[in-house]
Write a protein that holds these residues in place. Structure first.
Motif, PDB file in Angstrom:
ATOM      1  N   SER A 149       0.814  -1.217   0.000  1.00  0.00           N
ATOM      2  CA  SER A 149       0.000   0.000   0.000  1.00  0.00           C
ATOM      3  C   SER A 149       0.851   1.272   0.000  1.00  0.00           C
ATOM      4  O   SER A 149       0.319   2.362  -0.132  1.00  0.00           O
ATOM      5  CB  SER A 149      -0.930   0.008   1.215  1.00  0.00           C
ATOM      6  OG  SER A 149      -0.150   0.043   2.397  1.00  0.00           O
ATOM      7  N   SER A 150       2.169   1.145   0.131  1.00  0.00           N
ATOM      8  CA  SER A 150       3.031   2.322   0.142  1.00  0.00           C
ATOM      9  C   SER A 150       3.164   2.894  -1.259  1.00  0.00           C
ATOM     10  O   SER A 150       3.039   2.190  -2.261  1.00  0.00           O
ATOM     11  CB  SER A 150       4.409   1.987   0.709  1.00  0.00           C
ATOM     12  OG  SER A 150       5.044   1.066  -0.126  1.00  0.00           O
ATOM     13  N   ARG A 151       3.420   4.194  -1.301  1.00  0.00           N
ATOM     14  CA  ARG A 151       3.550   4.874  -2.586  1.00  0.00           C
ATOM     15  C   ARG A 151       4.840   5.689  -2.559  1.00  0.00           C
ATOM     16  O   ARG A 151       5.015   6.537  -1.684  1.00  0.00           O
ATOM     17  CB  ARG A 151       2.350   5.773  -2.797  1.00  0.00           C
ATOM     18  CG  ARG A 151       2.311   6.394  -4.140  1.00  0.00           C
ATOM     19  CD  ARG A 151       1.023   7.134  -4.315  1.00  0.00           C
ATOM     20  NE  ARG A 151       1.017   7.738  -5.637  1.00  0.00           N
ATOM     21  CZ  ARG A 151      -0.057   8.099  -6.256  1.00  0.00           C
ATOM     22  NH1 ARG A 151      -1.229   7.930  -5.688  1.00  0.00           N
ATOM     23  NH2 ARG A 151       0.013   8.636  -7.437  1.00  0.00           N
ATOM     24  N   LEU A 152       5.713   5.458  -3.513  1.00  0.00           N
ATOM     25  CA  LEU A 152       6.996   6.140  -3.562  1.00  0.00           C
ATOM     26  C   LEU A 152       7.159   6.850  -4.898  1.00  0.00           C
ATOM     27  O   LEU A 152       6.635   6.403  -5.917  1.00  0.00           O
ATOM     28  CB  LEU A 152       8.136   5.145  -3.374  1.00  0.00           C
ATOM     29  CG  LEU A 152       8.113   4.355  -2.072  1.00  0.00           C
ATOM     30  CD1 LEU A 152       9.105   3.228  -2.130  1.00  0.00           C
ATOM     31  CD2 LEU A 152       8.408   5.258  -0.899  1.00  0.00           C
ATOM     32  N   LYS A 153       7.909   7.947  -4.863  1.00  0.00           N
ATOM     33  CA  LYS A 153       8.160   8.708  -6.083  1.00  0.00           C
ATOM     34  C   LYS A 153       9.650   9.018  -6.164  1.00  0.00           C
ATOM     35  O   LYS A 153      10.227   9.561  -5.218  1.00  0.00           O
ATOM     36  CB  LYS A 153       7.359  10.002  -6.062  1.00  0.00           C
ATOM     37  CG  LYS A 153       7.504  10.830  -7.305  1.00  0.00           C
ATOM     38  CD  LYS A 153       6.623  12.067  -7.248  1.00  0.00           C
ATOM     39  CE  LYS A 153       6.778  12.870  -8.508  1.00  0.00           C
ATOM     40  NZ  LYS A 153       5.948  14.077  -8.473  1.00  0.00           N
ATOM     41  N   VAL A 154      10.268   8.695  -7.294  1.00  0.00           N
ATOM     42  CA  VAL A 154      11.682   8.995  -7.512  1.00  0.00           C
ATOM     43  C   VAL A 154      11.760  10.371  -8.150  1.00  0.00           C
ATOM     44  O   VAL A 154      11.201  10.601  -9.224  1.00  0.00           O
ATOM     45  CB  VAL A 154      12.343   7.928  -8.407  1.00  0.00           C
ATOM     46  CG1 VAL A 154      13.787   8.291  -8.685  1.00  0.00           C
ATOM     47  CG2 VAL A 154      12.246   6.558  -7.768  1.00  0.00           C
ATOM     48  N   LYS A 155      12.449  11.303  -7.483  1.00  0.00           N
ATOM     49  CA  LYS A 155      12.511  12.676  -7.988  1.00  0.00           C
ATOM     50  C   LYS A 155      13.637  12.890  -8.986  1.00  0.00           C
ATOM     51  O   LYS A 155      13.475  13.601  -9.963  1.00  0.00           O
ATOM     52  CB  LYS A 155      12.661  13.657  -6.826  1.00  0.00           C
ATOM     53  CG  LYS A 155      11.428  13.726  -5.967  1.00  0.00           C
ATOM     54  CD  LYS A 155      11.562  14.793  -4.934  1.00  0.00           C
ATOM     55  CE  LYS A 155      10.295  14.892  -4.117  1.00  0.00           C
ATOM     56  NZ  LYS A 155      10.380  15.949  -3.125  1.00  0.00           N
TER      57      LYS A 155
END
Length: 111
Positions: A66-72
């Motif tokens: 359920s985690s949400r990650l974003k690579v900047k």
């Protein structure tokens, strides 16, 4: 090769003499300026960036779906920085092969 020993030797008399001569001289207007070379540069390969972001987010998420990650941003090692550090540490290792060297910054002279 005693080059680095002469360059970085800890002789108190020569250091104080060098300090007194540099403080007595006025600043020269035409002195060379230096530009820092960054250790990392942005990666421009979009195909590799996509694979890297998928792998890193999968590892970071772990078993929590359920985690949400974003690579900047994704960066790679600067080839110029890498070349200079390899040459400098190789020369220094000739004098002291049992030592460990860490390069903290690389600078380029601007004319």
């Amino acid at each position: 090769m005693g080059f680095f020993k002469k360059l970085f030797g800890k002789e108190l008399g020569s250091v104080s003499a060098a300090l007194s001569t540099t403080t007595a001289e006025p600043q020269v207007e035409n002195s060379p300026s230096w530009l820092n070379i960054g250790k990392f540069v942005p990666s421009d390969d979009h195909a590799k960036n996509r694979i890297i972001s998928i792998i890193t987010t999968a590892i970071a998420a772990g078993e929590n779906s359920s985690s949400r990650l974003k690579v900047k941003r994704i960066q790679q090692l600067n080839p110029e920085f890498k070349l200079v550090t390899l040459i400098a540490t190789s020369i220094a290792a000739g004098d002291a092969p049992d030592k460990k060297f860490i390069v903290k910054s690389v600078q380029r002279k601007i004319d």
